[in-house]
Design an enzyme around this catalytic site. Structure first.
Site: not given
Length: 328
Positions: A14, A41, A133
């Site tokens: 990310s 992401h 995540d």
């Protein structure tokens, strides 16, 4: 002639992930016998330049994933905007299934899909990023007998994702991103593959939801207990996938507790900013009506409007303190 991969490496990143992915892909050996799938992401709209960026490092070919494309050994496939990157029957599946932690593509969706389909022949890698995540998906990979790897938090620009994964489980490898690829490939080559553990009913359900099987979402309320919380995406009730850790709604939107807490904080902040705007408008209107009443010689009415303006000013000041220095 293309060769099917012997193993599958799935990678999630990310914030700070582009740099970490450059280091990771640059460290992969040229004779790679695995296929590599990458989720970073991405904004939902607009093209992604990730494949072209990673194509410039190392010797392994890199392409943006295409739906239905067969996996080939020695290639890297990158996620595309607004689609989960999944695997099924040795092929890539691009899904418009529900978001996870507000993201599509989602890291946990890729990891879960790989674990369900490939079992112990999967290696999961968590790189730089915020929040948690990747932790849930890496847990499924570990449960199915796959390898787990995490970027050394001291090497990550944003260490939260690696740190959360390390706090949740014992992983097989913790190394700087540039060393992870080669070390992981070496372990895949030399390890003994055990018989995979059965796929749990919950993991199978979540994998079907990620793949966009809408009828699967009806099973959420029967398989998961109610949490008493509300989904920020759709406003529906959330059900508990893992106690105090993960939640899903009947639509299928998935949230970790940490991401849900942040999203609710942002919702409160948005509500406070909206309230501040409305109170400031009310104060400005009261000031105008105060001035107009004075012009007409209506002193008592002017005093009433002045009191209202003062009340609105006080309320606005309270809201500014709640919002912090940025509202000053």
């Amino acid at each position: 002639m293309t060769t099917p991969p012997a193993n599958l490496i799935v990678v999630g990143a990310s914030a700070g992930g582009v740099e970490a992915l450059r280091d990771f892909v640059g460290g992969l050996p040229a004779d790679l016998s695995a296929a590599v799938l990458v989720v970073l992401h991405l904004p939902r709209r607009g093209p992604s330049a990730l494949a072209s960026i990673l194509r410039r490092v190392g010797t392994v070919p890199v392409d943006a994933a295409e739906n239905g494309e067969p996996l080939v050994a020695g290639r890297v496939y990158t996620a595309v905007p607004d689609h989960h990157l999944l695997v099924a029957d040795g092929r890539i599946l691009l899904s418009n299934g529900p978001t996870e932690n507000g993201h599509r593509p989602g890291i946990d969706a890729l990891f879960r899909s790989a674990a369900v389909s490939w079992g112990p022949r999967v290696a999961g890698v968590v790189l730089s990023g915020t929040l948690d995540d990747g932790t849930a998906g890496l847990t499924v990979i570990r449960a199915r007998g796959g390898l787990t790897a995490v970027q050394d938090p001291e090497d990550a620009n944003y260490p939260s994702m690696p740190e959360n994964a390390l706090a949740a489980m014992d992983v097989d490898l913790v190394l700087p991103a540039e060393k992870l690829g080669r070390a992981l490939v070496e372990q895949l080559r030399t390890r003994t593959v055990a018989t995979p553990a059965p796929v749990s009913q919950l993991d199978a359900l979540e994998a079907r939801i990620d793949a966009g099987e809408r009828n699967s979402t009806e099973e959420v309320k029967t398989m998961m207990p109610a949490s008493g919380l509300i989904c920020p995406d759709c406003g529906g009730p959330l059900f508990t996938a893992e106690p105090d850790r993960r939640f899903r709604c009947r639509i299928g939107h998935a949230w970790t507790a940490e991401a849900l807490l942040l999203e609710e904080h942002l919702e409160v902040e948005r509500a406070l900013w909206s309230a501040l705007r409305l109170v400031q408008e009310k104060r400005e209107l009261a000031d105008r009506m105060h001035a107009a009443a004075l012009d007409r010689g209506q002193d008592l009415l002017a005093e009433t409007y002045a009191e209202r303006g003062a009340e609105h000013s006080h309320t606005a000041e309270v809201l500014r303190r709640l919002l912090g220095p940025r509202s000053a």
